[in-house]
Write an enzyme that holds these catalytic residues in place. Sequence first.
Site, PDB file in Angstrom:
ATOM      1  N   GLY A 181      84.881  19.232  67.132  1.00 31.20           N
ATOM      2  CA  GLY A 181      83.863  19.624  68.084  1.00 31.20           C
ATOM      3  C   GLY A 181      84.511  20.289  69.273  1.00 31.20           C
ATOM      4  O   GLY A 181      85.711  20.560  69.272  1.00 31.20           O
TER       5      GLY A 181
ATOM      6  N   GLY B  72      84.216  13.919  73.031  1.00 29.52           N
ATOM      7  CA  GLY B  72      84.384  12.485  72.803  1.00 29.52           C
ATOM      8  C   GLY B  72      84.993  12.114  71.466  1.00 29.52           C
ATOM      9  O   GLY B  72      84.819  10.986  70.997  1.00 29.52           O
ATOM     10  N   LYS B  73      85.741  13.050  70.847  1.00 34.20           N
ATOM     11  CA  LYS B  73      86.305  12.770  69.524  1.00 34.20           C
ATOM     12  C   LYS B  73      87.299  11.617  69.565  1.00 34.20           C
ATOM     13  O   LYS B  73      87.232  10.675  68.766  1.00 34.20           O
ATOM     14  CB  LYS B  73      86.995  14.033  68.992  1.00 34.20           C
ATOM     15  CG  LYS B  73      86.064  15.225  68.838  1.00 34.20           C
ATOM     16  CD  LYS B  73      86.781  16.436  68.310  1.00 34.20           C
ATOM     17  CE  LYS B  73      87.862  16.939  69.237  1.00 34.20           C
ATOM     18  NZ  LYS B  73      87.341  17.366  70.544  1.00 34.20           N
TER      19      LYS B  73
ATOM     20  N   THR C 109      90.993  16.166  65.408  1.00 34.08           N
ATOM     21  CA  THR C 109      91.445  17.560  65.491  1.00 34.08           C
ATOM     22  C   THR C 109      91.125  18.169  66.842  1.00 34.08           C
ATOM     23  O   THR C 109      90.169  17.774  67.509  1.00 34.08           O
ATOM     24  CB  THR C 109      90.787  18.404  64.376  1.00 34.08           C
ATOM     25  OG1 THR C 109      89.371  18.354  64.526  1.00 34.08           O
ATOM     26  CG2 THR C 109      91.168  17.877  63.014  1.00 34.08           C
TER      27      THR C 109
ATOM     28  N   ASN D 287      76.680  12.869  70.704  1.00 33.69           N
ATOM     29  CA  ASN D 287      77.370  11.880  71.512  1.00 33.69           C
ATOM     30  C   ASN D 287      76.946  11.972  72.990  1.00 33.69           C
ATOM     31  O   ASN D 287      76.312  12.938  73.401  1.00 33.69           O
ATOM     32  CB  ASN D 287      78.887  12.081  71.370  1.00 33.69           C
ATOM     33  CG  ASN D 287      79.676  10.930  71.936  1.00 33.69           C
ATOM     34  OD1 ASN D 287      79.217   9.785  71.931  1.00 33.69           O
ATOM     35  ND2 ASN D 287      80.878  11.212  72.433  1.00 33.69           N
TER      36      ASN D 287
ATOM     37  N   GLY E 123     122.719  57.710  64.494  1.00 29.88           N
ATOM     38  CA  GLY E 123     123.541  58.559  63.634  1.00 29.88           C
ATOM     39  C   GLY E 123     123.301  58.333  62.153  1.00 29.88           C
ATOM     40  O   GLY E 123     124.081  58.805  61.316  1.00 29.88           O
TER      41      GLY E 123
ATOM     42  N   SER F  23     120.998  59.527  60.016  1.00 31.70           N
ATOM     43  CA  SER F  23     120.752  60.724  59.204  1.00 31.70           C
ATOM     44  C   SER F  23     122.017  61.566  59.062  1.00 31.70           C
ATOM     45  O   SER F  23     122.297  62.103  57.985  1.00 31.70           O
ATOM     46  CB  SER F  23     119.633  61.565  59.836  1.00 31.70           C
ATOM     47  OG  SER F  23     118.404  60.857  59.800  1.00 31.70           O
TER      48      SER F  23
ATOM     49  N   SER G 171     113.832  51.294  59.542  1.00 33.03           N
ATOM     50  CA  SER G 171     113.486  50.034  58.847  1.00 33.03           C
ATOM     51  C   SER G 171     113.792  48.823  59.718  1.00 33.03           C
ATOM     52  O   SER G 171     114.746  48.087  59.470  1.00 33.03           O
ATOM     53  CB  SER G 171     114.193  49.943  57.497  1.00 33.03           C
ATOM     54  OG  SER G 171     115.556  50.272  57.576  1.00 33.03           O
TER      55      SER G 171
END
Length: 634
Positions: free
Chosen positions: A31, A36-37, A111, A165, A473, A475, A542
């Site tokens: 929630g 109030g968990k 949670t 709640n 350098g 290339s 890259s």
Amino acid sequence: MAHVSDLIAEDIDLYLKTHENKSLLRFITCGSVDDGKSTLIGRMLYESKMLFEDQLAQLEVDSKKIGTQAGDLDFALLVDGLAAEREQGITIDVAYRFFSTDKRKFIVADTPGHEQYTRNMVTGASTADVAIILIDARKGVLTQTRRHSYLVSLIGIQHVVLAINKLDMVGYSEEVYNQIDMDYRSFAKEIELNNIITIPMSALKGDNITSLSDNTPWYRGETLMGYLENVQVEDVNVESGVFRMPVQWVNRPNLDFRGYSGMIARGSVKPGDLIRVLPSGRESRVTRIVTNDGDLTQAISGQSITLTLADEIDISRGDILAATEILPGVADQFEATIVWMVDESMLPGRPYLMKIGTKTVTANVSVLKYKVNVNTLEHVAGTKLELNEIGICNLSTDQLIAFDPYKEDHDIGGFILIDRLTNNTVGAGMLHFALRRSQNIHWQAININKQAHAVIKGQKPFILWFTGLSGSGKSTIANLVEKKLYSLGKHTYLLDGDNIRHGLNKDLGFTDADRVENIRRIAEVAKLMVDAGQIVVVSFISPFQSERRMARELVEQGEFFEVFIDTPIHVAEERDPKGLYKKMRRGELKNFTGIDSPYEAPENPDIHINTTKLSPEQAVDQIVNYLTHIGALN
């Protein structure tokens, strides 16, 4: 029931035996913040008499320190164990607690309520049978209520308690209760949450937790504990006749025994049953069901067993044994929902490890179709997923896997994504269905293979991959290396970053997602050229280790050599042959590697060229000497 602290030592064994045969229910509380968990869970622990005397004493002391109303105990202190939570009065991590009543055992996950802790909520909900969604009676249905309800629906929790709640704060109003109940159920229909029970309560005062409260004479439904003790939860993985068992281990203690061990994910099996091995599709019959306690005549979902088969079949860890009546799907391309769980973005095209059941494969998100705004359920366009975001994606794997859609089977329809460099879990997902294209695309057998191409060219094909900052350098040196190899009679081809962006990759920009796709395409082209027997010289910035590693793994061992052109950024900027650094300093270029876009230098390159110490010609000599020394140019 006595408090645990009242049990004397000699009664502990009896106490444990009394509890070990009870059914287990896993549930979560979720929630918005401060609904109030933690207080509710603390109240449950107190009412089920699972607290020691020293815990109760400390709770009284801590409650007095924070000045609770009228001497009430602050039950949230029993659960909010993290110092940061105590200081802020909120839950920021998933707290698991065990308790038991005369009828049942429980594991509860408290949670977090904050949006930034969505990943924690998903973790806590992943194994839950029931979700308790709390709503502050003063506030009604909030954004976080909708967010957590969507996640509960997404994960597939079938039973929801809507706990309205803090009803004591609104005078135990039936009107408030009815309005919230109506508002929530209207929203719940949109996300297909149907099995809902609504209970008015005060976790702090204890109303309707273990007994019906005189303060709500208008409510005659179940108490919260009464519901949790009696709710019958259906396992979506248990379905008569639809046997599924992912193979965890090939059991071969001696030459006379070969068995396949694992836990039955779904259905049942008995000797004589015809089963199919997926993804190979081979069939056989079960001859024995072996356990430590002897052979069984039947085994069901949740049991760990070893099966022996009538035929010798090539079966490996990660394969699925399935009943032949209704088979899992087999594919290598899927639509899936992914919840992203780390700070580093999910980038389409980047390879991750995918663990599904007992099988681990390489996977990448080929397309992010859209992100879901879980507050509004709106579909939002996007090119990548950030921490706590949820996306609907097309997913590709490097090999065929057997699966059932997540809604039918959580065990072989759910998966996690793992970073290949750190081994950290980065995402959690649910498979929807196989993409049709995965059934229509097959490898075409060819007669002239890589070895034949290499023989006629008289060389060993490989990729020479140059990486480094712009202006390092790359290339220049790559071009000189190709000239040297050509003079030695080698068949080569140079793929340069700028040149490729004029054609194959002209649709890509310079965001992280585009850079990943840029390298993915080049790696695939380089692999094809190796198959054609060529020596491929690749010169690209890259910037990410993950993509360079992906390119290496596309070809066989000994066919990829990483060359790090190591030039300090201030030196590269002084050279600035293309004027890019000047443009960047004027604000004309964004996402410039090494400045406002990261460059991950190779940790263990095959060849390390320090351009502050070597001239381009000396660098070429070092590279060619290395290739000659290891036999790549023989």
